[in-house]
Design a protein around this motif. Structure first.
Motif, mmCIF file in Angstrom:
data_model
loop_
_atom_site.group_PDB
_atom_site.id
_atom_site.type_symbol
_atom_site.label_atom_id
_atom_site.label_comp_id
_atom_site.label_asym_id
_atom_site.label_seq_id
_atom_site.Cartn_x
_atom_site.Cartn_y
_atom_site.Cartn_z
ATOM 1 N N GLY A 22 24.085 10.149 16.856
ATOM 2 C CA GLY A 22 24.378 9.442 16.963
ATOM 3 C C GLY A 22 24.685 9.599 15.319
ATOM 4 O O GLY A 22 25.364 9.265 14.330
ATOM 5 N N ARG A 23 24.098 9.996 14.512
ATOM 6 C CA ARG A 23 24.542 11.305 13.385
ATOM 7 C C ARG A 23 24.833 12.632 13.182
ATOM 8 O O ARG A 23 25.041 12.862 12.425
ATOM 9 N N PHE A 24 24.228 13.910 14.338
ATOM 10 C CA PHE A 24 24.793 14.753 14.050
ATOM 11 C C PHE A 24 26.395 14.980 15.270
ATOM 12 O O PHE A 24 26.253 14.476 16.246
ATOM 13 N N THR A 25 27.470 15.617 14.832
ATOM 14 C CA THR A 25 28.377 16.128 15.850
ATOM 15 C C THR A 25 28.518 17.996 16.494
ATOM 16 O O THR A 25 28.762 18.191 14.708
ATOM 17 N N THR A 26 28.844 17.731 17.178
ATOM 18 C CA THR A 26 28.920 19.504 17.453
ATOM 19 C C THR A 26 30.515 19.896 17.633
ATOM 20 O O THR A 26 30.806 19.056 18.860
ATOM 21 N N SER A 27 30.658 20.750 17.162
ATOM 22 C CA SER A 27 32.103 21.129 17.571
ATOM 23 C C SER A 27 32.184 22.318 17.572
ATOM 24 O O SER A 27 32.130 23.288 17.714
ATOM 25 N N ARG A 28 33.875 23.576 18.086
ATOM 26 C CA ARG A 28 34.068 24.448 18.375
ATOM 27 C C ARG A 28 35.401 24.272 18.037
ATOM 28 O O ARG A 28 36.479 24.100 17.949
ATOM 29 N N ASP A 29 35.343 26.002 17.808
ATOM 30 C CA ASP A 29 37.104 26.246 17.407
ATOM 31 C C ASP A 29 37.947 27.709 18.237
ATOM 32 O O ASP A 29 36.574 28.666 17.265
ATOM 33 N N ILE A 82 27.450 22.220 23.573
ATOM 34 C CA ILE A 82 28.536 22.428 23.384
ATOM 35 C C ILE A 82 28.856 23.341 25.090
ATOM 36 O O ILE A 82 28.749 24.178 24.953
ATOM 37 N N ASP A 83 29.907 23.075 25.614
ATOM 38 C CA ASP A 83 30.521 23.457 26.614
ATOM 39 C C ASP A 83 32.547 23.538 26.786
ATOM 40 O O ASP A 83 32.617 22.612 26.199
ATOM 41 N N SER A 84 32.690 23.423 27.734
ATOM 42 C CA SER A 84 33.939 23.428 28.397
ATOM 43 C C SER A 84 34.049 21.580 28.486
ATOM 44 O O SER A 84 35.756 20.714 28.238
ATOM 45 N N SER A 85 33.319 20.773 28.932
ATOM 46 C CA SER A 85 34.185 19.549 29.386
ATOM 47 C C SER A 85 32.960 18.514 28.744
ATOM 48 O O SER A 85 32.610 17.014 28.837
ATOM 49 N N ARG A 86 31.392 18.710 28.088
ATOM 50 C CA ARG A 86 30.755 17.923 27.097
ATOM 51 C C ARG A 86 30.461 18.448 25.823
ATOM 52 O O ARG A 86 29.726 19.525 25.868
ATOM 53 N N THR A 87 29.562 17.138 25.143
ATOM 54 C CA THR A 87 28.610 17.694 23.940
ATOM 55 C C THR A 87 27.120 16.588 24.661
ATOM 56 O O THR A 87 27.667 15.438 24.607
ATOM 57 N N THR A 88 26.660 17.516 24.284
ATOM 58 C CA THR A 88 25.339 16.668 24.547
ATOM 59 C C THR A 88 24.374 16.532 23.091
ATOM 60 O O THR A 88 24.070 17.238 22.415
ATOM 61 N N TYR A 89 23.446 15.687 23.000
ATOM 62 C CA TYR A 89 22.434 16.035 21.487
ATOM 63 C C TYR A 89 20.964 15.528 22.225
ATOM 64 O O TYR A 89 20.922 14.593 22.774
ATOM 65 N N ALA A 90 20.777 15.651 21.225
ATOM 66 C CA ALA A 90 18.741 15.126 21.476
ATOM 67 C C ALA A 90 18.486 13.785 20.506
ATOM 68 O O ALA A 90 19.715 13.387 20.005
ATOM 69 N N ASP A 91 17.925 13.391 21.367
ATOM 70 C CA ASP A 91 17.632 11.311 20.923
ATOM 71 C C ASP A 91 17.423 11.793 19.172
ATOM 72 O O ASP A 91 17.552 10.616 19.125
ATOM 73 N N SER A 92 16.839 12.454 19.287
ATOM 74 C CA SER A 92 16.205 13.017 17.558
ATOM 75 C C SER A 92 18.102 12.231 16.595
ATOM 76 O O SER A 92 17.897 12.481 15.661
ATOM 77 N N VAL A 93 19.187 12.993 16.985
ATOM 78 C CA VAL A 93 20.039 13.120 16.142
ATOM 79 C C VAL A 93 21.160 12.706 16.308
ATOM 80 O O VAL A 93 22.210 12.131 16.107
#
Lengths: 115, 105
Positions: free
Chosen positions: A64-71, A51-62
């Protein structure tokens, strides 16, 4: 001194959900790139999410199931995990990202998916 | 997102040099990590050849074509660990190698 402290790991049944947290101290966190990396017991490292200021990316294995966020106000990073599978069992590390490399690591938090 | 290929084992005697390969790297954003048992990984090399502050200059990195390499010179007992390579696979996605267990004989 940079410190990353993960929490939230637990034993959860297959199909269940869990949310991991990571509190970052000792660096300017706001907008800085962060990652989750995991390691199954006795196995190698696997990149999970960025995760950075403009995007969030994921491995294919996760995806649709995992969500990264920040505060940024709380200097915290989160990993919301749904539809957990046995193969998601791992130590999950919160990791900073600099020059496309993972420079600071937390101590990890263990997620066990089992019935 | 294909994993990078590393030899599972490597070894050398104290004072010798050992080189660990990592095949399948498609970018110059290659980094290497050292992991001792029960500990979190530690960054040893980034951007193929760069060493973070505090990493001994006995550790060096290189790349030729799609194969990156980590060389540990003047092996010491504390270098015994598992070493992982990783590379950007494009679009803010990374892949790791399977890890190489380095034994100091």
């Amino acid at each position: 001194e940079v410190q990353l402290v993960e929490s939230g790991g637990a034993l959860v049944q297959p199909g269940g959900s869990l949310k991991l947290s990571c509190v970052i101290s000792g660096l300017t966190f706001s907008g800085g790139p962060m990652n989750w990396v995991r390691q199954a017991p006795g196995k190698g490292l696997e990149w999970v999410s960025h995760i950075d200021s403009s995007r969030t990316t994921y491995a294919d294995s996760v995806k649709g199931r995992f969500t990264t966020s920040r505060d940024t106000a709380r200097n915290s990073l989160y990993l919301q995990m749904h539809s957990l599978r046995v193969e998601d069992t791992a130590v999950y590390y919160c990791v900073t990202d600099n020059h496309w490399a993972f420079d600071y690591w937390g101590q990890g938090t263990l997620v066990t998916v089992s019935s | 997102q294909s994993a990078l290929t590393q030899p599972p084992f490597a070894s050398g005697s104290p004072g010798q040099s050992v080189t660990i390969s990592c095949t399948g790297t498609t970018s110059n954003h290659v980094s290497w990590y050292q992991q001792h048992p029960g500990e979190a990984p530690k960054l040893m090399i980034f951007d193929v050849t760069e060493r973070p502050s505090g990493v001994p200059d006995r550790f060096s990195g290189s790349k030729s074509g799609s194969t990156a390499s980590l060389t540990v010179s003047g092996l010491q007992a504390e270098d015994e660990a598992i070493y992982y390579c990783t590379s950007s696979a494009g679009d803010f996605i990374w892949v790791f190698g399977g890890g190489t267990k380095l034994t100091v004989l």
